[in-house]
Write a protein that holds these residues in place. Structure first.
Motif, PDB file in Angstrom:
ATOM      1  N   ARG A   1      56.619  64.721  25.928  1.00  0.00           N
ATOM      2  CA  ARG A   1      56.732  65.098  24.521  1.00  0.00           C
ATOM      3  C   ARG A   1      55.813  64.197  23.696  1.00  0.00           C
ATOM      4  N   GLY A   2      55.014  64.805  22.831  1.00  0.00           N
ATOM      5  CA  GLY A   2      54.085  64.039  22.011  1.00  0.00           C
ATOM      6  C   GLY A   2      52.705  63.897  22.638  1.00  0.00           C
ATOM      7  N   TYR A   3      52.566  64.383  23.846  1.00  0.00           N
ATOM      8  CA  TYR A   3      51.288  64.289  24.532  1.00  0.00           C
ATOM      9  C   TYR A   3      50.538  65.612  24.465  1.00  0.00           C
ATOM     10  N   ASN A   4      49.233  65.492  24.590  1.00  0.00           N
ATOM     11  CA  ASN A   4      48.371  66.641  24.809  1.00  0.00           C
ATOM     12  C   ASN A   4      47.944  66.656  26.269  1.00  0.00           C
ATOM     13  N   MET A   5      47.925  67.840  26.849  1.00  0.00           N
ATOM     14  CA  MET A   5      47.478  68.022  28.225  1.00  0.00           C
ATOM     15  C   MET A   5      46.145  68.749  28.175  1.00  0.00           C
ATOM     16  N   GLY A   6      45.142  68.159  28.765  1.00  0.00           N
ATOM     17  CA  GLY A   6      43.815  68.750  28.698  1.00  0.00           C
ATOM     18  C   GLY A   6      43.265  69.105  30.063  1.00  0.00           C
ATOM     19  N   TRP A   7      42.407  70.100  30.068  1.00  0.00           N
ATOM     20  CA  TRP A   7      41.596  70.426  31.242  1.00  0.00           C
ATOM     21  C   TRP A   7      40.144  70.104  30.909  1.00  0.00           C
ATOM     22  N   PHE A   8      39.502  69.391  31.814  1.00  0.00           N
ATOM     23  CA  PHE A   8      38.079  69.077  31.708  1.00  0.00           C
ATOM     24  C   PHE A   8      37.399  69.533  32.988  1.00  0.00           C
ATOM     25  N   ARG A   9      36.086  69.606  32.944  1.00  0.00           N
ATOM     26  CA  ARG A   9      35.346  69.921  34.165  1.00  0.00           C
ATOM     27  C   ARG A   9      34.059  69.110  34.204  1.00  0.00           C
ATOM     28  N   GLN A  10      33.601  68.902  35.414  1.00  0.00           N
ATOM     29  CA  GLN A  10      32.369  68.141  35.588  1.00  0.00           C
ATOM     30  C   GLN A  10      31.569  68.743  36.726  1.00  0.00           C
ATOM     31  N   ALA A  11      30.358  69.174  36.388  1.00  0.00           N
ATOM     32  CA  ALA A  11      29.425  69.689  37.384  1.00  0.00           C
ATOM     33  C   ALA A  11      28.522  68.558  37.842  1.00  0.00           C
ATOM     34  N   PRO A  12      27.939  68.662  39.033  1.00  0.00           N
ATOM     35  CA  PRO A  12      27.055  67.594  39.526  1.00  0.00           C
ATOM     36  C   PRO A  12      25.932  67.296  38.545  1.00  0.00           C
TER      37      PRO A  12
ATOM     38  N   TRP B   1      48.052  60.748  24.496  1.00  0.00           N
ATOM     39  CA  TRP B   1      49.092  60.620  23.476  1.00  0.00           C
ATOM     40  C   TRP B   1      48.478  60.904  22.119  1.00  0.00           C
ATOM     41  N   GLY B   2      49.149  61.701  21.320  1.00  0.00           N
ATOM     42  CA  GLY B   2      48.757  61.882  19.935  1.00  0.00           C
ATOM     43  C   GLY B   2      47.917  63.123  19.714  1.00  0.00           C
ATOM     44  N   ALA B   3      47.006  63.037  18.765  1.00  0.00           N
ATOM     45  CA  ALA B   3      46.246  64.194  18.311  1.00  0.00           C
ATOM     46  C   ALA B   3      45.325  64.707  19.415  1.00  0.00           C
ATOM     47  N   PRO B   4      45.038  66.016  19.397  1.00  0.00           N
ATOM     48  CA  PRO B   4      44.113  66.569  20.393  1.00  0.00           C
ATOM     49  C   PRO B   4      42.742  65.951  20.264  1.00  0.00           C
ATOM     50  N   SER B   5      41.999  65.957  21.360  1.00  0.00           N
ATOM     51  CA  SER B   5      40.637  65.427  21.330  1.00  0.00           C
ATOM     52  C   SER B   5      39.782  66.194  22.323  1.00  0.00           C
ATOM     53  N   TYR B   6      38.512  66.364  21.977  1.00  0.00           N
ATOM     54  CA  TYR B   6      37.553  66.991  22.876  1.00  0.00           C
ATOM     55  C   TYR B   6      36.872  65.958  23.779  1.00  0.00           C
TER      56      TYR B   6
ATOM     57  N   ALA C   1      36.572  63.165  26.624  1.00  0.00           N
ATOM     58  CA  ALA C   1      37.231  62.699  27.834  1.00  0.00           C
ATOM     59  C   ALA C   1      37.668  61.246  27.706  1.00  0.00           C
ATOM     60  N   ALA C   2      36.929  60.458  26.969  1.00  0.00           N
ATOM     61  CA  ALA C   2      37.255  59.034  26.818  1.00  0.00           C
ATOM     62  C   ALA C   2      38.576  58.823  26.093  1.00  0.00           C
ATOM     63  N   ALA C   3      39.038  59.834  25.393  1.00  0.00           N
ATOM     64  CA  ALA C   3      40.282  59.697  24.629  1.00  0.00           C
ATOM     65  C   ALA C   3      41.529  59.946  25.468  1.00  0.00           C
ATOM     66  N   TYR C   4      41.369  60.380  26.685  1.00  0.00           N
ATOM     67  CA  TYR C   4      42.492  60.707  27.554  1.00  0.00           C
ATOM     68  C   TYR C   4      42.796  59.534  28.475  1.00  0.00           C
ATOM     69  N   GLN C   5      44.087  59.266  28.647  1.00  0.00           N
ATOM     70  CA  GLN C   5      44.491  58.045  29.346  1.00  0.00           C
ATOM     71  C   GLN C   5      44.713  58.236  30.845  1.00  0.00           C
ATOM     72  N   ASP C   6      45.232  59.356  31.238  1.00  0.00           N
ATOM     73  CA  ASP C   6      45.600  59.552  32.637  1.00  0.00           C
ATOM     74  C   ASP C   6      44.902  60.793  33.174  1.00  0.00           C
ATOM     75  N   TRP C   7      44.484  60.711  34.444  1.00  0.00           N
ATOM     76  CA  TRP C   7      43.692  61.774  35.051  1.00  0.00           C
ATOM     77  C   TRP C   7      44.200  62.111  36.444  1.00  0.00           C
ATOM     78  N   GLY C   8      44.048  63.388  36.805  1.00  0.00           N
ATOM     79  CA  GLY C   8      44.277  63.794  38.172  1.00  0.00           C
ATOM     80  C   GLY C   8      43.034  63.580  39.015  1.00  0.00           C
ATOM     81  N   GLN C   9      43.134  63.961  40.274  1.00  0.00           N
ATOM     82  CA  GLN C   9      42.034  63.720  41.213  1.00  0.00           C
ATOM     83  C   GLN C   9      41.000  64.838  41.185  1.00  0.00           C
ATOM     84  N   GLY C  10      41.333  65.947  40.571  1.00  0.00           N
ATOM     85  CA  GLY C  10      40.394  67.051  40.436  1.00  0.00           C
ATOM     86  C   GLY C  10      40.547  68.100  41.519  1.00  0.00           C
ATOM     87  N   THR C  11      40.126  69.307  41.185  1.00  0.00           N
ATOM     88  CA  THR C  11      40.100  70.404  42.150  1.00  0.00           C
ATOM     89  C   THR C  11      38.783  71.153  41.973  1.00  0.00           C
TER      90      THR C  11
END
Length: 123
Positions: free
Chosen positions: A30-41, A100-105, A107-117
């Motif tokens: 609660r209070g968090y934003n969940m984001g999806w990002f992507r990274q190409a080579p 945590w907090g306001a949405p952001s575009y 990647a540096a603003a996000y604290q926790d990351w998954g391993q990627g798929t």
């Protein structure tokens, strides 16, 4: 400790669809934003979509609007990314992240990351 585990990537032909999942654990979101990002080579990690956990306010990158849909299931602590009309430019490793907090575009603003798929779209 927060854990984010993505799944659902694969190889698909152009025009096809995939649904990514991100299972979150380790805290209440609660209070968090969940984001999806992507990274190409050779490219920077870029914003794809985000959803606010508490009230499902959503935002998308222009490049995916009308094709991708982000959603969440609070009971399962899972965020989804439904990807339709995929094209080769969508090929990348897809990551989910929390902020945590306001949405952001940014990647540096996000604290926790998954391993990627990995998502690969063939022409």
């Amino acid at each position: 400790q927060v854990q984010l585990v993505e799944s659902g990537g694969g190889v698909v032909q152009a025009g096809g669809s995939l649904r990514l999942s991100c299972v979150a654990s380790g805290r209440t979101f609660r209070g968090y934003n969940m984001g999806w990002f992507r990274q190409a080579p050779g490219k920077e990690r870029e914003f794809v979509a985000a959803i606010r956990w508490s009230d499902a306010i959503i935002d998308y990158a222009d490049s995916v609007k009308g094709r991708f849909t982000i959603s969440r299931d609070t009971a399962k602590k899972t965020v989804y990314l439904q990807m339709n009309s995929l094209n080769p430019e969508d090929t990348a490793t897809y990551y989910c992240a929390t902020r945590w907090g306001a949405p952001s575009y940014s990647a540096a603003a996000y604290q926790d990351w998954g391993q990627g798929t990995q998502v690969t779209v063939s022409s």
